[in-house]
Enzyme design. Structure first.
Site, PDB file in Angstrom:
ATOM      1  N   GLU A 201       0.809  -1.227   0.000  1.00  0.00           N
ATOM      2  CA  GLU A 201       0.000   0.000   0.000  1.00  0.00           C
ATOM      3  C   GLU A 201       0.842   1.278   0.000  1.00  0.00           C
ATOM      4  O   GLU A 201       0.867   2.025   0.986  1.00  0.00           O
ATOM      5  CB  GLU A 201      -0.949   0.008   1.197  1.00  0.00           C
TER       6      GLU A 201
ATOM      7  N   GLU B  61      -6.533  -7.869  -0.166  1.00  0.00           N
ATOM      8  CA  GLU B  61      -6.987  -7.845   1.229  1.00  0.00           C
ATOM      9  C   GLU B  61      -8.491  -7.582   1.189  1.00  0.00           C
ATOM     10  O   GLU B  61      -8.920  -6.491   0.840  1.00  0.00           O
ATOM     11  CB  GLU B  61      -6.295  -6.740   2.024  1.00  0.00           C
TER      12      GLU B  61
HETATM   13  C1  GAL Z   1      -4.205  -2.401   5.088  1.00  0.00           C
HETATM   14  C2  GAL Z   1      -2.793  -2.930   5.124  1.00  0.00           C
HETATM   15  C3  GAL Z   1      -2.655  -4.155   5.998  1.00  0.00           C
HETATM   16  C4  GAL Z   1      -3.350  -3.941   7.295  1.00  0.00           C
HETATM   17  C5  GAL Z   1      -4.795  -3.589   7.069  1.00  0.00           C
HETATM   18  C6  GAL Z   1      -5.536  -3.313   8.339  1.00  0.00           C
HETATM   19  O1  GAL Z   1      -4.207  -1.050   4.841  1.00  0.00           O
HETATM   20  O2  GAL Z   1      -2.307  -3.225   3.857  1.00  0.00           O
HETATM   21  O3  GAL Z   1      -1.303  -4.396   6.212  1.00  0.00           O
HETATM   22  O4  GAL Z   1      -2.693  -2.926   7.957  1.00  0.00           O
HETATM   23  O5  GAL Z   1      -4.878  -2.445   6.277  1.00  0.00           O
HETATM   24  O6  GAL Z   1      -5.158  -2.135   8.961  1.00  0.00           O
END
Ligand code: GAL
Length: 665
Positions: free
Chosen positions: A142, A308
């Site tokens: 990210e 994710e």
């Molecule tokens: C995303 C990130 C993850 C984790 C998730 C929850 O932004 O890529 O590593 O941090 O959010 O906060």
């Protein structure tokens, strides 16, 4: 198709790994993402590498048929490294070091960091480039997240000057483009140029400090380009040692990086989707999420991954609402409908320590499968059964919305009116389309336009000749173009054009803007083709110059003046919408424009909170219908279908349970 979870074996005792792999397999999981924050585990001290744990984890997972995506760990430079070279840290606009304690604390332009990046990335790429259980790479994590899109350190200062030299060739050109004669800002030497640090002025959102708009826009461009180059450095290295495809996990509507540029060096796009979390306690409007998916598809004009996908209640200090039964499945199908070809849930098991103790995964802290696990398992099984129509499919759209990051940044720097936000305006057009059951692509201005019946180009403020020519050509050949207020008034360098508004689009639109009124939080009346409605944010008072009038203002001193027009240009039409509109009026306007252009609707009904996406695989169409409502609905399908998920026959009426989904053929 790949279906999986983000997995952190390093957070759990080794004795548990085999059990995790077994439970994953039972949940139909066949891929995990690994190691994207594990630098300190992989290189605990400078030059001392330890890959044994990762080898073992990949091996255990591989035995259950679970493949791995490896993340390069550069989002978390270890303490030993930043202590040795504090120069790596980012700095903020006040010159403060953004230090250790969280993540992403590095500058994209630090030469030392580039060096250490090369070392760790080539080590990992050499090791896993030949591992048959590793099927893809994720670069970093990210980019820009946690406000790390822009840095103000000395390395950036130097790099910015080089970037400007490349762009302008001479100081004379730069001084002219930025208009530095204003407030005695003329530069006599490249070394005089500074980043837009804090000055005697500060904007209410603490972002801008009275700087020259040309410099500010170039700083945005430079910052975005810095991320693109940093990513490229890693992409090139991985390609040297490995043959698996490469991605990065993008962030949907994130405004600071030009994703069309970032996507060019990647083999495929992936992104992180959290519809409901600490920062969206009430949940995102499903149309916002839909548009983010469509933008992610538009970056490379092809299918993408969700790297994710939310799988539980989540937040850092407080948590958003728990996904209700059916919602994890619904969000997964929504992603698939808009072009996702793989889904990876964040995360496998909720971590018992660190900043994300409250970010729940598929399993709770205790590692025991419960309702969410069951839903993931069921969804995985269903998806595998229809995977042949998901992977390699395309969304059928006859319309497109053009998104321009240069314009987004110019509008962020000077939003024109307190009620104005570029992304929100684009979203209102997107909602207008989805509310009419019309699919759309979200594309860059470089994209081929000929395949679309209608192209929406809201608030395209910065223009240059080749863009004007391109869209003139599109309309001349029969395309329908929709322009709005704040279009065509600036040059690409962010200075104002001096021709009559809408500047570069005057000829196309067949109008002149006589005057305008920045409404801020006020509103005025409007009446016309969409009935009676409300003009918001901004009113352009239009003088038709060949164009026909579709709506006029119904209040204010400009009552009766043209507000929305249409002009015939070659074989096509140009609509000019001179004001912001309440959503209902915009929906009606879009219905009428799309009707005129004979754009097809996915289904002939409109049901609040229900979304339908038409897709196609090998010339065979299908429709995904998604009920975002917490109550059951009956949808009029206007025809007979078979539901691929249940095998049931649908005779004009489709019954969907709360958060229910159907795939119609
Ligand atoms: C995303 C990130 C993850 C984790 C998730 C929850 O932004 O890529 O590593 O941090 O959010 O906060």
């Amino acid at each position: 198709m790949y279906y999986g979870a983000d997995y952190y074996p390093e957070h759990w005792p080794k004795e548990r790994w085999a059990e995790d792999a077994r439970l994953m397999k039972e949940a139909n999981i066949n891929v995990v993402r690994l190691a994207e924050f594990a630098w300190a585990k992989l290189e605990p001290a400078e030059g001392h590498y330890d890959f044994s744990w990762l080898d073992e984890a990949i091996d255990i997972l591989g035995k259950e048929g679970i493949k791995a995506v490896i993340g390069t760990p550069t989002a978390t430079p270890p303490k030993w490294l930043v202590d040795k070279y504090p120069d790596i840290y980012m700095k903020d606009r006040y010159g403060h070091v953004r230090g250790f304690g969280s993540r992403r604390h590095y500058c994209y332009n630090s030469p030392v960091y580039h060096e250490y990046t090369k070392r760790i990335v080539s080590k990992i790429a050499k090791r896993y480039g030949v591992n048959e259980n590793v099927i893809a790479w994720q670069i970093d994590n990210e980019f820009g997240c946690q406000d790390t899109g822009q840095c103000y350190c000395e390395n950036c200062q130097l790099a910015f000057r080089e970037w400007l030299k490349e762009r302008y060739g001479s100081l004379e050109n730069l001084n002219r483009a930025w208009g530095t004669v204003f407030w005695s800002q003329t530069y006599n030497d490249w070394d005089e140029i500074i980043l837009p640090y804090y000055t005697v002025c500060e904007d209410s959102d603490h972002r801008f400090h009275g700087h020259n708009p040309g410099l500010l826009l170039d700083f945005y461009r430079f910052s975005s380009d810095s991320v693109v180059s940093y990513q490229k450095l890693q992409v090139d290295l991985i390609r040297e040692f490995a043959s698996q495809p490469i991605t990065h996990n993008l962030m949907g509507h994130f405004p600071e990086i030009d994703y069309f540029k970032l996507g060019k060096d990647l083999d495929f796009v992936s992104w992180d989707n959290y519809p409901r979390n600490q920062w969206r306690i009430d949940g995102s409007d499903f149309r916002e999420v839909a548009m983010a998916h469509d933008l992610m598809r538009g970056v490379k004009d092809k299918g993408f991954w969700v790297m994710e996908q939310q799988s539980g209640p989540c937040g850092w200090s407080v948590m958003g609402r728990t996904p209700k039964p059916g919602q994890l499945r619904l969000w997964t199908y929504q992603a698939v409908a808009h072009g996702a070809e793989a889904i990876v849930y964040f995360r496998w098991r909720t971590c018992a320590f660190g900043a994300e103790e409250y970010w729940y995964g598929i399993l709770d802290h205790d590692g025991i499968p419960r309702r969410r696990y069951g839903e993931v398992q069921k969804t995985g099984k269903e998806l595998q059964a229809i995977s042949d129509i998901i992977v390699g499919s395309r969304v059928v759209s006859e319309t497109a919305i053009i998104k321009s990051y240069d314009n987004l940044w110019s509008h962020r720097i000077q939003p024109h009116s307190t009620g104005f936000d570029y992304n929100t305006l684009l979203m209102s057009y997107y909602k207008g389309l989805i509310n009419n059951n019309i699919n759309t692509d979200v594309i860059s201005i470089d994209h081929d336009l000929d395949r679309y019946k209608v192209v929406f180009m809201p608030a395209f403020n910065l223009v240059k000749e080749d863009i004007i020519e391109k869209i003139e050509e599109y309309v001349k050949n029969g395309g329908n173009l929709v322009l709005t207020f704040r279009s065509g008034s600036r040059n690409w360098d962010n200075s104002m054009r001096t021709d009559t508004l809408p500047g570069g689009f005057r000829k196309l639109a067949g109008i002149e803007v006589e005057e305008f009124d920045s409404l801020n939080q006020d509103c005025e009346g409007i009446t016309g083709i969409m009935g009676d409605g409300t003009a918001i944010t901004w009113c352009d008072i239009l003088k038709p110059n060949g164009a026909g009038v579709l709506a006029v203002y119904a209040s204010g001193y400009y009552r009766g003046s043209a507000a929305i027009t249409v002009n015939t240009f070659g074989k096509g039409k140009v609509y000019y919408v001179g004001c912001g509109l309440d959503q209902k009026s915009l929906d009606k306007l879009i219905e009428s424009i799309a009707g005129e252009a004979e754009v097809g609707q996915v289904l002939p009904w409109k049901t609040e909170g229900v979304e339908a996406v038409k897709k196609e695989k090998d010339g065979k169409p299908y429709i995904m219908v998604l009920n975002h409502n917490p109550v059951p609905v009956i949808v009029d399908t206007g025809g007979n279908y078979t539901d691929l998920l249940t095998g049931g026959k649908i005779n004009n009426k489709l019954e969907l349970e709360p958060y229910g989904v159907s795939v119609l053929v």
